[in-house]
Write a protein that holds these residues in place. Structure first.
Motif, mmCIF file in Angstrom:
data_model
loop_
_atom_site.group_PDB
_atom_site.id
_atom_site.type_symbol
_atom_site.label_atom_id
_atom_site.label_comp_id
_atom_site.label_asym_id
_atom_site.label_seq_id
_atom_site.Cartn_x
_atom_site.Cartn_y
_atom_site.Cartn_z
ATOM 1 N N PRO A 112 -2.117 -0.891 -4.933
ATOM 2 C CA PRO A 112 -1.695 -0.030 -3.835
ATOM 3 C C PRO A 112 -2.849 0.448 -2.956
ATOM 4 C CG PRO A 112 -0.620 0.617 -5.887
ATOM 5 C CD PRO A 112 -1.672 -0.377 -6.249
ATOM 6 N N CYS A 142 6.113 -8.900 -0.948
ATOM 7 C CA CYS A 142 5.886 -7.449 -0.841
ATOM 8 C C CYS A 142 5.085 -7.115 0.413
ATOM 9 C CB CYS A 142 5.160 -6.938 -2.074
ATOM 10 S SG CYS A 142 6.135 -6.958 -3.596
ATOM 11 N N ASP A 483 0.910 5.624 -4.559
ATOM 12 C CA ASP A 483 1.599 4.343 -4.635
ATOM 13 C C ASP A 483 2.097 3.902 -3.256
ATOM 14 O OD1 ASP A 483 2.590 2.060 -5.822
ATOM 15 O OD2 ASP A 483 3.646 3.120 -7.415
ATOM 16 N N ALA A 485 5.495 2.046 -1.633
ATOM 17 C CA ALA A 485 6.850 1.551 -1.857
ATOM 18 C C ALA A 485 7.013 0.168 -1.240
ATOM 19 C CB ALA A 485 7.864 2.516 -1.246
ATOM 20 N N SER A 492 7.693 -0.322 -6.871
ATOM 21 C CA SER A 492 6.556 -0.071 -5.988
ATOM 22 C C SER A 492 5.454 -1.087 -6.299
ATOM 23 C CB SER A 492 6.026 1.341 -6.230
ATOM 24 O OG SER A 492 5.533 1.435 -7.568
#
Length: 537
Positions: A112, A142, A483, A485, A492
């Motif tokens: 992240p 992602c 984090d 999302a 996550s």
């Protein structure tokens, strides 16, 4: 392009196997794309994976399109090029841009903090190359989702900011069509790690300002040599790699400190490890290490006199010659250099873990300051654990450190006011998890490798699970402070990253590989604690 032997034993072994290869007509057969070279079991795969041999010519068809893409990006002020891709979808572009000294942000991570760095860097000037051969790579999916939402939330049109590189017919191609993204299709008969001279390497590089035509020129210049029985750099290098490995020298130390080809060893690492590490055999590439002069080492130097073998030539030619050489080495080792049978296992483990309500981290064996230790360890502190791991390395084995962390975090380390470059470098090194490799390497004559997760899963991860049963594994994970999302997904990035680590750890433990996980409850303090313990042990 030149490959020269600088050690008599290497020359002798290479000459022996090269004679056999020439007698079997291998140079001309390989240059001509003969898929029968690697045997019946590999023939079907090889038949659809030899397109890399003609990329120096066939990729020229992309040049007008690449020129238009680059011109359009410049006209719109899109100077911050981000490539979101894993393994072969990003490694070559990274090397090309580093060597040309042009900026490129590579997102080959699920961390992240590292992703957040990219998201906050000049978004208004950003163009994102979303690169995936299969079109279903989870990390890349992602990244695409995150950037799509961020662009939309800030009033920027994703269709003007996203370029897709994928194979024809992939899910990503269909998504690009549906959403109106600019799309460049790659050759479907080129495997990911052999795709340096395809759209995967060329699109990000062209957008970043590299003269990609020159890259293809340098590769094409070496093409006529690859069918020769003599004066064939691909055959010479492949005979050296394969001949040495057959003689027990299966640890490939890549020496490139003086090379102008910045990061080429990282690309070679994936090519060699993923192509040869299977069926309990293979060649282990070792990057950034000093030779121990043990009997199982082969030192290959890129533009340096410090190796048993020296490889000289421009980057485009290097890509093609190394690909040819690894195909030859696979032939000598009697493996299929084009598949990766064990890579999917960790992916499947990750998917199964993500489907659970909570990730099964278990209880730590012990805690040492900001570091929790998981696994079958008899030690009670970190210095003792490092001793235990080093003693566990077999006589012909290696230690692998795998860090699921932000690989740029070390540059956040505080430096003394008025510090010179050497002092800044020292401060960064003592905040860098990769320094652990060097510290532990000082205490053993066995190779110590280092990989950033999940990047290495698309690279040396195949060798770890498919190669010889002689590895010892030290995994590092860290607590996530902030984090990110993933739109449209029930997880996550932080959860995905930990699931990837646990999934790969499970794959290693299933094979009886000695493996320990260190979890940093505070990342910066944890790294400092690890490095201190490594020096105390």
């Amino acid at each position: 392009m030149e490959v020269s032997y600088r050690e008599e034993g290497v020359a002798s072994a290479a000459s022996s196997v090269a004679g056999r290869l020439v007698a079997d007509g291998v140079p001309a057969r390989l240059a001509g794309g003969d898929p029968t070279l690697w045997g019946e079991d590999a023939e079907a795969e090889a038949a659809v994976r030899l397109g890399w041999l003609t990329l120096p010519r066939s990729s020229r068809e992309l040049l007008p399109e690449l020129g238009n893409l680059a011109d359009k990006a410049r006209a719109e002020g899109l100077s911050n090029v981000v490539v979101a891709g894993m393994g072969g979808s990003s490694l070559a572009a990274e090397v090309i841009c580093n060597t040309a000294d042009v900026p490129l942000t590579v997102l080959d991570t699920s961390d992240p903090a590292q992703v957040r760095r990219a998201l906050t860097d000049r978004l208004d000037a950003t163009v994102v190359v979303v690169a995936s051969k299969s079109g279903s790579t989870v990390e890349t999916d992602c990244h695409l989702r995150i950037y799509e939402r961020l662009f939309a939330e800030t009033g920027l049109d994703p269709a003007e900011r996203i370029v897709v590189v994928t194979d024809p017919g992939s899910p990503l191609e269909q998504l690009a069509i549906d959403d109106g993204y600019q799309t460049v299709l790659s050759m479907p008969d080129v495997g990911g790690r052999y795709s340096a001279l395809s759209a995967f390497g060329l699109v990000p590089a062209a957008l970043a300002g590299v003269d990609v035509e020159r890259l293809l020129d340098d590769a094409e210049a070496v093409l006529p040599l690859l069918s020769r029985e003599r004066g064939n750099p691909g055959l010479d290098l492949g005979a050296a790699l394969g001949g040495a490995a057959l003689g027990g020298r299966d640890k490939l130390l890549l020496e490139d400190q003086l090379s102008p080809l910045v990061g080429l060893s990282d690309w070679i690492e994936q090519l060699v490890a993923e192509s040869t590490g299977k069926q309990g055999r293979g060649i282990l590439p070792v990057v950034g290490a000093d030779p121990n002069r043990t009997g199982d080492e082969l030192v290959v130097a890129i533009a340096s006199d410090d190796g048993d073998v020296r490889v000289d030539g421009p980057l485009g030619a290097q890509f093609l010659v190394w690909e040819y050489a690894v195909a030859v080495a696979g032939l000598l080792l009697e493996i299929n250099p084009f598949d990766q049978p064990n890579v999917a296992e960790s992916k499947e483990n990750t998917a199964a873990l993500l489907a659970l309500p909570d990730l099964p981290t278990g209880a730590p064996a012990f805690v040492d300051g900001p570091v929790e230790v998981y696994g079958a360890a008899t030690a009670t502190d970190l210095p003792g654990l490092f001793d235990e791991l080093l003693r566990a390395i077999p006589a012909d084995g290696y230690l692998s450190i795998m860090a699921y962390l932000d690989r740029l975090a070390a540059f956040d380390a505080p430096v003394p006011e008025g510090a010179d470059f050497e002092q800044m470098t020292d401060a960064w090194m003592m905040a860098d998890p990769a320094t652990l490799r060097a510290l532990l390497a000082l205490r053993t004559d066995r190779p110590v490798t280092f990989g950033w997760g999940p990047r290495f899963l698309h690279s040396t991860g195949q060798y770890h699970k498919g190669g010889p049963q002689n590895g010892v594994f030290l995994q590092i994970t860290g607590a996530v402070a902030e984090d990110v999302a993933v739109p449209g997904r029930p997880y996550s990035l932080g959860r995905l990253q930990l699931a990837q680590a646990l999934g790969d750890l499970g794959a290693l433990e299933t094979r009886g590989r000695p493996a320990v996980r260190l979890h940093l409850t505070d990342r910066a303090a944890g790294v400092a604690h690890l490095l201190t313990a490594a020096q105390e042990a």
